[in-house]
Design an enzyme around this catalytic site. Structure first.
Site, PDB file in Angstrom:
ATOM      1  N   THR A   7     -28.143 -29.047  -8.945  1.00  0.00           N
ATOM      2  CA  THR A   7     -27.880 -28.231 -10.137  1.00  0.00           C
ATOM      3  C   THR A   7     -27.473 -26.808  -9.777  1.00  0.00           C
ATOM      4  O   THR A   7     -26.662 -26.190 -10.463  1.00  0.00           O
ATOM      5  CB  THR A   7     -29.147 -28.221 -11.025  1.00  0.00           C
ATOM      6  OG1 THR A   7     -29.317 -29.538 -11.548  1.00  0.00           O
ATOM      7  CG2 THR A   7     -29.037 -27.248 -12.170  1.00  0.00           C
ATOM      8  N   THR A  80     -33.022 -30.483  -7.037  1.00  0.00           N
ATOM      9  CA  THR A  80     -34.482 -30.391  -7.091  1.00  0.00           C
ATOM     10  C   THR A  80     -35.169 -31.758  -7.170  1.00  0.00           C
ATOM     11  O   THR A  80     -36.343 -31.867  -6.853  1.00  0.00           O
ATOM     12  CB  THR A  80     -34.930 -29.549  -8.306  1.00  0.00           C
ATOM     13  OG1 THR A  80     -34.480 -30.175  -9.502  1.00  0.00           O
ATOM     14  CG2 THR A  80     -34.398 -28.133  -8.213  1.00  0.00           C
ATOM     15  N   ASP A  81     -34.430 -32.810  -7.577  1.00  0.00           N
ATOM     16  CA  ASP A  81     -35.095 -34.102  -7.806  1.00  0.00           C
ATOM     17  C   ASP A  81     -35.686 -34.712  -6.537  1.00  0.00           C
ATOM     18  O   ASP A  81     -36.712 -35.389  -6.588  1.00  0.00           O
ATOM     19  CB  ASP A  81     -34.116 -35.097  -8.461  1.00  0.00           C
ATOM     20  CG  ASP A  81     -33.865 -34.762  -9.924  1.00  0.00           C
ATOM     21  OD1 ASP A  81     -34.613 -33.943 -10.489  1.00  0.00           O
ATOM     22  OD2 ASP A  81     -32.913 -35.324 -10.502  1.00  0.00           O
TER      23      ASP A  81
HETATM   24  N1  ASP Z   1     -30.443 -34.100 -10.690  1.00  0.00           N
HETATM   25  C1  ASP Z   1     -30.339 -32.803 -10.045  1.00  0.00           C
HETATM   26  C2  ASP Z   1     -30.431 -32.984  -8.541  1.00  0.00           C
HETATM   27  O1  ASP Z   1     -31.496 -33.224  -8.038  1.00  0.00           O
HETATM   28  C3  ASP Z   1     -31.406 -31.915 -10.567  1.00  0.00           C
HETATM   29  C4  ASP Z   1     -31.464 -30.547  -9.944  1.00  0.00           C
HETATM   30  O2  ASP Z   1     -30.808 -30.210  -8.999  1.00  0.00           O
HETATM   31  O3  ASP Z   1     -32.238 -29.732 -10.473  1.00  0.00           O
HETATM   32  O4  ASP Z   1     -29.450 -32.898  -7.873  1.00  0.00           O
END
Ligand code: ASP
Length: 314
Positions: A7, A80-81
Site C-alpha cells: 500500500t 503490511t499483510d
Molecule cells: N494488501 C496490502 C499488502 O499487504 C496491504 C498493505 O500494504 O497495507 O500489500
C-alpha cells in the site's frame, strides 16, 4: 532502500490505468521534504504482499545480503499483510544485518497516508548509530518492533502493528531512535537456503474446538513437516490426538498455540497432559506463533536441519 510494493507504493499505472503498488523508493523518498540522506535504491519486485512467496523472500534475503555490507543500514518498504512473515524470514536468514521494514496502512494520496512518516522513521532507525545491534525490525506508527514478535493486529488501524508478547525495542520521533529495551538475540538459523522451499512442504493447521478428523488428516497428508496451532497452552483435543501422534512418527511436528501470546505447556494445571505428544517426538515451540513456526520449520527442512525451538541466548 528496497521497494517491494504494498500500500505504501500504490499509484496509478500509466499503462493500464489501474492502481498498483509500483512506486520506487526514489519516488517515495522524493515526497519527503528535507530528506538529506544519501540513498541507494533497488526494487526486486513490486507486488501486493499477500502475493509474496518463499521465492520473493529468498530474493529479498539475497538482495539484503548483497547490499547491506556497503551501507549504514537497509530499509525495506513492504505491504503490511505479510510484513511480519517477510521480516521474520529475513531475520532467520540474515540475523546480523540492521534492516528496518516499513509500510503504510493507508495509500498515497489519502488523508490518512502514513507511508511518508513510516518511511522517514525507518530511514532514521536504519542509519542510527544504534542500528547495528537491532537486527531486523518493523518500524510503523513511530514504534520499533522486533521481527520475531511483531504482528498486524488490526486490519485497518494506523496503530495496527504491535507485538504478541509486548516487546517493544524503541520509538522514533524527530528522526531520533530511542531505545526502550535491549533487543534479544536468538538461535537464528543464520543461513540462506540454496533454493526457495516449496510452500507445501509444511502443513499448517489451526485447531478449534470440535475439530474434524477427516479435515485434520487431509491437511497433514503428504507434508514434509507439520505446524499445529493448538488451543490454550498447547492442548490437543482428544478427537485428533491419535492423528497428531501418528503423523509425528512420519515427519517433524511442531506445536504452538493459537492464543495471542504465552508459551505452550502448562505443567501446573494439567500435569503430564503433554507426555504422550512429547513421547511421540512432537516439538513444543514456546515463543513463535504458527506462521513463524511454519517459516522456521520450512527453512530448517530446506537447510537439512532438525527443528530447534526458538530460544534467546543471554
Ligand atoms: N494488501 C496490502 C499488502 O499487504 C496491504 C498493505 O500494504 O497495507 O500489500
Amino acid at each position: 532502500m528496497i521497494a517491494t510494493g504494498g500500500t505504501i507504493a500504490m499509484a496509478t499505472d500509466p499503462g493500464s490505468g489501474l492502481r498498483r503498488p509500483i512506486l520506487s523508493g526514489a519516488q517515495l523518498a522524493a515526497r519527503i521534504s528535507g530528506l538529506d540522506v544519501p540513498l541507494a535504491h533497488s526494487q526486486p519486485y513490486a507486488i501486493a504482499s499477500e502475493d509474496a512467496t518463499f521465492e520473493h523472500w529468498l530474493t529479498l534475503a539475497r538482495e539484503v545480503e548483497q547490499l547491506a555490507p556497503g551501507h549504514a543500514g537497509v530499509v525495506v518498504m513492504h505491504g503490511t499483510d505479510t510484513m511480519e512473515e517477510a521480516a521474520f524470514f529475513l531475520s532467520e536468514c540474515l540475523p546480523r544485518h540492521p534492516v528496518a521494514f516499513c509500510g503504510a496502512m493507508q495509500p498515497p494520496g489519502t488523508v490518512g497516508y502514513d507511508g511518508g512518516r513510516n518511511l522517514l522513521d525507518a530511514i532514521s532507525v536504519a542509519r542510527s548509530p544504534l542500528a547495528p545491534g537491532l537486527g531486523t525490525v518493523v518500524v510503523m506508527n513511530h514504534e520499533v518492533l522486533p521481527a520475531w514478535d511483531v504482528i498486524k493486529r488490526d486490519s485497518v488501524a494506523l496503530d495496527s502493528f504491535s507485538t504478541r508478547h509486548g516487546t517493544r525495542i524503541g520509538t522514533v520521533h524527530d528522526r531520533q531512535l530511542r531505545l526502550l529495551s535491549r533487543p534479544l538475540q536468538f538461535n537464528w538459523l543464520n543461513a540462506i537456503p540454496a533454493a526457495a522451499p516449496s510452500a507445501d512442504a509444511v502443513a499448517y493447521v489451526r485447531l478449534t474446538g470440535s475439530p474434524g478428523r477427516r479435515q485434520f488428516r487431509a491437511a497433514v497428508g503428504g507434508a514434509d513437516g507439520v505446524v499445529i496451532e493448538a488451543l490454550g497452552a498447547g492442548s490437543v483435543p482428544a478427537a485428533v490426538k491419535a492423528d497428531v501422534i501418528a503423523v509425528s512418527a512420519l515427519v517433524p511436528v511442531v506445536l504452538t498455540t493459537r492464543t495471542g501470546s504465552g508459551p505452550v505447556q502448562a505443567e501446573d494445571s494439567y500435569p503430564h497432559a503433554w507426555d504422550d505428544l512429547l513421547a511421540a517426538g512432537v516439538t513444543l515451540e514456546k515463543r513463535l506463533d504458527g506462521p513463524r513456526a511454519r517459516i522456521r520449520l520450512t527453512l530448517s527442512l530446506a537447510l537439512d536441519r532438525a527443528y530447534a525451538p526458538f530460544e534467546p541466548y543471554i
